[in-house]
Structure formats: structure tokens, C-alpha cells
Design a protein around this motif. Structure first.
Motif, PDB file in Angstrom:
ATOM      1  N   GLN A 221       0.811  -1.214   0.000  1.00  5.10           N
ATOM      2  CA  GLN A 221       0.000   0.000   0.000  1.00  5.10           C
ATOM      3  C   GLN A 221       0.848   1.270   0.000  1.00  5.10           C
ATOM      4  O   GLN A 221       0.403   2.333  -0.426  1.00  5.10           O
ATOM      5  N   VAL A 222       2.064   1.184   0.502  1.00  4.75           N
ATOM      6  CA  VAL A 222       2.921   2.365   0.574  1.00  4.75           C
ATOM      7  C   VAL A 222       3.460   2.727  -0.795  1.00  4.75           C
ATOM      8  O   VAL A 222       3.615   3.891  -1.142  1.00  4.75           O
ATOM      9  N   GLY A 223       3.740   1.732  -1.619  1.00  6.44           N
ATOM     10  CA  GLY A 223       4.233   1.977  -2.962  1.00  6.44           C
ATOM     11  C   GLY A 223       5.736   2.151  -3.011  1.00  6.44           C
ATOM     12  O   GLY A 223       6.405   2.299  -1.989  1.00  6.44           O
ATOM     13  N   LYS A 224       6.280   2.141  -4.219  1.00  7.66           N
ATOM     14  CA  LYS A 224       7.725   2.202  -4.400  1.00  7.66           C
ATOM     15  C   LYS A 224       8.182   3.649  -4.566  1.00  7.66           C
ATOM     16  O   LYS A 224       7.398   4.555  -4.850  1.00  7.66           O
ATOM     17  N   ASP A 225       9.482   3.848  -4.408  1.00  9.14           N
ATOM     18  CA  ASP A 225      10.099   5.145  -4.641  1.00  9.14           C
ATOM     19  C   ASP A 225      11.123   5.022  -5.754  1.00  9.14           C
ATOM     20  O   ASP A 225      11.890   4.058  -5.800  1.00  9.14           O
ATOM     21  N   THR A 226      11.152   6.026  -6.631  1.00 11.68           N
ATOM     22  CA  THR A 226      12.176   6.090  -7.664  1.00 11.68           C
ATOM     23  C   THR A 226      12.652   7.531  -7.794  1.00 11.68           C
ATOM     24  O   THR A 226      11.984   8.472  -7.361  1.00 11.68           O
ATOM     25  N   ILE A 258      28.712  10.371   2.401  1.00 12.61           N
ATOM     26  CA  ILE A 258      28.255   9.753   1.153  1.00 12.61           C
ATOM     27  C   ILE A 258      26.947  10.384   0.688  1.00 12.61           C
ATOM     28  O   ILE A 258      26.771  10.710  -0.495  1.00 12.61           O
ATOM     29  N   ILE A 259      26.017  10.587   1.621  1.00 12.14           N
ATOM     30  CA  ILE A 259      24.728  11.199   1.278  1.00 12.14           C
ATOM     31  C   ILE A 259      24.918  12.635   0.799  1.00 12.14           C
ATOM     32  O   ILE A 259      24.267  13.087  -0.157  1.00 12.14           O
ATOM     33  N   LYS A 260      25.823  13.352   1.431  1.00 11.45           N
ATOM     34  CA  LYS A 260      26.101  14.736   1.041  1.00 11.45           C
ATOM     35  C   LYS A 260      26.612  14.803  -0.403  1.00 11.45           C
ATOM     36  O   LYS A 260      26.179  15.647  -1.198  1.00 11.45           O
ATOM     37  N   ILE A 261      27.517  13.892  -0.749  1.00  6.60           N
ATOM     38  CA  ILE A 261      28.033  13.830  -2.119  1.00  6.60           C
ATOM     39  C   ILE A 261      26.915  13.473  -3.088  1.00  6.60           C
ATOM     40  O   ILE A 261      26.783  14.070  -4.167  1.00  6.60           O
ATOM     41  N   ALA A 262      26.090  12.489  -2.704  1.00  2.34           N
ATOM     42  CA  ALA A 262      25.004  12.048  -3.576  1.00  2.34           C
ATOM     43  C   ALA A 262      24.001  13.167  -3.848  1.00  2.34           C
ATOM     44  O   ALA A 262      23.504  13.305  -4.982  1.00  2.34           O
ATOM     45  N   GLU A 263      23.695  13.966  -2.826  1.00  2.00           N
ATOM     46  CA  GLU A 263      22.723  15.049  -3.003  1.00  2.00           C
ATOM     47  C   GLU A 263      23.224  16.087  -4.003  1.00  2.00           C
ATOM     48  O   GLU A 263      22.431  16.695  -4.722  1.00  2.00           O
ATOM     49  N   LYS A 264      24.527  16.298  -4.038  1.00  6.92           N
ATOM     50  CA  LYS A 264      25.083  17.256  -4.999  1.00  6.92           C
ATOM     51  C   LYS A 264      25.178  16.649  -6.388  1.00  6.92           C
ATOM     52  O   LYS A 264      24.924  17.315  -7.391  1.00  6.92           O
ATOM     53  N   LYS A 265      25.548  15.389  -6.449  1.00  6.51           N
ATOM     54  CA  LYS A 265      25.818  14.746  -7.734  1.00  6.51           C
ATOM     55  C   LYS A 265      24.542  14.224  -8.390  1.00  6.51           C
ATOM     56  O   LYS A 265      24.326  14.403  -9.590  1.00  6.51           O
ATOM     57  N   TYR A 266      23.700  13.545  -7.603  1.00  5.06           N
ATOM     58  CA  TYR A 266      22.460  12.947  -8.107  1.00  5.06           C
ATOM     59  C   TYR A 266      21.337  13.189  -7.102  1.00  5.06           C
ATOM     60  O   TYR A 266      20.972  12.280  -6.346  1.00  5.06           O
ATOM     61  N   PRO A 267      20.773  14.400  -7.081  1.00  7.03           N
ATOM     62  CA  PRO A 267      19.731  14.722  -6.091  1.00  7.03           C
ATOM     63  C   PRO A 267      18.572  13.732  -6.149  1.00  7.03           C
ATOM     64  O   PRO A 267      18.066  13.412  -7.217  1.00  7.03           O
ATOM     65  N   GLY A 268      18.188  13.234  -4.972  1.00 10.54           N
ATOM     66  CA  GLY A 268      17.052  12.323  -4.887  1.00 10.54           C
ATOM     67  C   GLY A 268      17.421  10.860  -4.946  1.00 10.54           C
ATOM     68  O   GLY A 268      16.590  10.002  -4.632  1.00 10.54           O
ATOM     69  N   LEU A 269      18.641  10.537  -5.348  1.00  7.59           N
ATOM     70  CA  LEU A 269      19.031   9.133  -5.441  1.00  7.59           C
ATOM     71  C   LEU A 269      19.082   8.477  -4.061  1.00  7.59           C
ATOM     72  O   LEU A 269      18.574   7.374  -3.876  1.00  7.59           O
ATOM     73  N   PHE A 270      19.681   9.163  -3.097  1.00  3.60           N
ATOM     74  CA  PHE A 270      19.754   8.661  -1.728  1.00  3.60           C
ATOM     75  C   PHE A 270      18.684   9.328  -0.877  1.00  3.60           C
ATOM     76  O   PHE A 270      18.431  10.529  -1.022  1.00  3.60           O
ATOM     77  N   PHE A 271      18.059   8.563   0.009  1.00  2.00           N
ATOM     78  CA  PHE A 271      17.208   9.180   1.017  1.00  2.00           C
ATOM     79  C   PHE A 271      18.089  10.040   1.912  1.00  2.00           C
ATOM     80  O   PHE A 271      19.155   9.596   2.362  1.00  2.00           O
TER      81      PHE A 271
END
Length: 322
Positions: A221-226, A258-271
Motif C-alpha cells: 500500500q505504501v508503494g515504491k520510490d524512484t 556519502i549522502i552529502k556527495i550524492a545530493e550534490k551529484k544525483y539529487p534524490g538518489l539517496f534518502f
């Protein structure tokens, strides 16, 4: 209905109301249909649809309140979930302290010989990343397949682990990957993966990141995230930190970077929020840089998980380059 209402009340009282409404609105949650049950003049198909909708609401309510997934019977007995102080259960949970996620007894004390900084890198051939799978049967059912492989067989998550290994090696980050089956008996999975992780560290003592690769498990019921990365729908990535070891803050600092780098490089990829388990270990006491990565959930497709591998590799390469 009462369960859903109480779940929303819990989220309000824990300052998570805004996030809760965001989740429900993203899923086009039909509040009006839930309230209409029993209204006069409804046809049989309408009453059936409303009944099904209420059942879905009960599933979401149960998940928000307790973390129990009514679509997955294992969550009824594998652990006792308690809502975390910082908000609903999808932000983290506390396991029953005497047996977190059926991890079993510690096979060595927390001050075991691997609890130290990795060895210095001496050559270009030294391994920097080691990947293994505690729950090696995990699979993706978003395209209609099973969400777990048969007992004793590797599932989709091991394929994703191999793909991530290849992407990292192509990027110049020497990476080792274990395809060892650790969950042929589910409740013994952490005992087996402990030995697999220890073996990897013995063979590759220069390991900077020891990754236990999983996929999450969510109520349907929650559904997936992409997230759309480079024009492709990618499964999103969550980092999980077990706090039952004296080194958890070092692992936490690495995860945040790691999350900080991901947010700059690929926003939304990491929670952006790390999931914490206050009474779990997840083998993360073995070495600095031991983290648990969840690539999507069983609701994602294998293709969405595959699409995430390349961007994850680029994020980890940038982190290790620092």
C-alpha cells in the motif's frame, strides 16, 4: 479507520505530520472513499471498492504506527517494532534489544581484532570496497516476479551486487564481491554473513567500505520510490546504521558524507535521512566504514535497481577519492 486516525495522530505528536501528508498525497490517498463506507445508495461494486480501499488504509495505518507490514508475515514475529522518537517507522526503528532482527549471539566480542582502521593502501591492486549480502535471497517483484528466491538460492540483490562491483571496478575502485548464500535459513542469516564479512576483511584488509547490500521491504500500500537520474527511473537508496557498537559514530559520519556527495551529484538518489537501529549491529563493529545499503524495495523492478548501480558507483568513487 481508527488505526489510520491514530497513526496520523502519532505522526502529528512526533512532528512528522508534514512528511506523513506528503507520503499520503503522493499515493493519492482517497480519504473521501474511506469516509463513505455505509453511505446509502452505493452499488455493490462501489461498496466492494470502498471496502478494498479501507483495507489498504488499514495496511498503511499499521505500517505508520508499528512498522509491521501486513503483506509480509515475517514482520509479525521476526522483531518487535517500536516507533522512534524522531518520527514514523520509515525513518528508523528500534528492535527488540535481546535479539535485533534475529541477529543471534555475538560470535566474537565487540573489541575483536577487526575493530580498527583499515590497513594502509600499498598498491593500485588493493581492494577498497567489499560487498556481501546478509539476505542474499532478496529480489524485486515490481515486474511481477517473486520478492525472494527459493531457499538456498541467490536472488536479484546478488545480481545488483555484482553489477555495482563491475561499475566500481570500471571506475578504478578495486572492489570484491561475495556471492555466498547467507540466508538459506533466514534466522541464521547474520551468523553466516558475519563469517562472510570477516573472511572478506581477512583477504582484503585495505577495505575502506564494507557494504552489506539489501533491498528494503515495504507494505504494497505504501508503494515504491524512484528518482529520475540521467533520464532513467532508479530505485532510491537508503543507508542503515546499527548503533549497538562503540564505532557506530564513525560509520555514521561516513554515511553522512556519502549522502552529502550524492545530493550534490544525483539529487534524490539517496534518502537524505539515515535509518538507525539502536539495538542492532549488522556486522558494523567489524571495521570502520561498515554500512548497510538498501537499493529500493521489493516493489521496485530489477531494471530500476540496475539503473541505480552506475550512479551509486560514481558517488562512492568520489567519496573514496577524498
Amino acid at each position: 479507520m481508527a488505526l489510520l486516525a491514530f497513526s496520523v495522530y502519532f505522526c502529528i505528536s512526533n512532528d512528522s505530520f508534514q512528511y506523513t501528508i506528503k507520503i499520503l498525497s503522493e499515493k493519492s490517498f482517497p480519504f473521501e472513499l474511506i469516509l463513505l463506507e455505509g453511505a446509502p445508495g452505493m452499488s455493490y461494486p462501489q461498496r466492494t471498492y470502498i471496502s478494498d480501499t479501507r483495507n489498504a488504509a488499514a495496511g498503511i495505518g499499521m505500517y505508520l504506527l508499528t512498522g509491521v507490514n501486513i503483506s509480509d508475515a515475517r514482520t509479525y514475529f521476526l522483531s518487535f517494532y517500536a516507533p522512534p522518537s524522531e518520527g514514523p517507522t520509515w525513518l528508523g526503528w528500534a528492535y527488540y534489544p535481546n535479539d535485533p532482527e534475529m541477529e543471534g549471539p555475538l560470535l566474537e566480542p565487540l573489541d575483536n581484532p577487526f575493530y580498527h582502521d583499515p590497513e594502509p593502501i600499498k598498491s593500485a591492486q588493493d581492494v577498497l570496497v567489499s560487498i556481501y549480502h546478509t539476505h542474499s535471497a532478496e529480489s524485486y517483484s515490481g515486474d511481477g516476479g517473486a520478492d525472494r528466491s527459493a531457499g538456498g538460492e541467490n536472488g536479484d540483490i546478488v545480481e545488483i551486487g555484482q553489477l555495482l562491483t563491475e561499475k566500481l571496478n570500471q571506475a578504478g575502485i578495486n572492489t570484491a564481491h561475495s556471492e555466498e548464500v547467507n540466508d538459506a535459513v533466514y534466522i541464521q542469516a547474520y551468523n553466516h554473513s558475519y563469517l562472510a564479512a570477516k573472511k572478506m576483511l581477512e583477504k582484503n584488509p585495505t577495505t575502506r567500505l564494507l557494504i552489506d547490500l539489501h533491498r528494503d521491504g515495504l507494505p504494497s500500500q505504501v508503494g515504491k520510490d524512484t528518482a529520475k537520474i540521467n533520464g532513467q527511473e532508479c530505485a532510491r537508496v537508503m543507508i542503515v546504521i546499527g548503533q549497538k557498537n562503540q564505532n557506530w559514530e564513525k560509520n555514521d559520519a561516513i554515511a553522512r558524507e556519502i549522502i552529502k556527495i550524492a545530493e550534490k551529484k544525483y539529487p534524490g538518489l539517496f534518502f537524505p535521512k539515515i535509518r538507525y537501529a539502536s539495538e542492532a549491529r549488522y556486522n558494523q563493529y567489524l571495521t570502520d566504514g561498515a554500512i548497510l545499503l538498501e537499493i529500493g524495495s521489493q516493489l521496485n523492478t530489477l531494471e530500476e535497481a540496475q539503473a541505480a548501480a552506475g550512479p551509486i558507483a560514481e558517488v562512492l568513487k568520489e567519496y573514496l577519492g577524498k
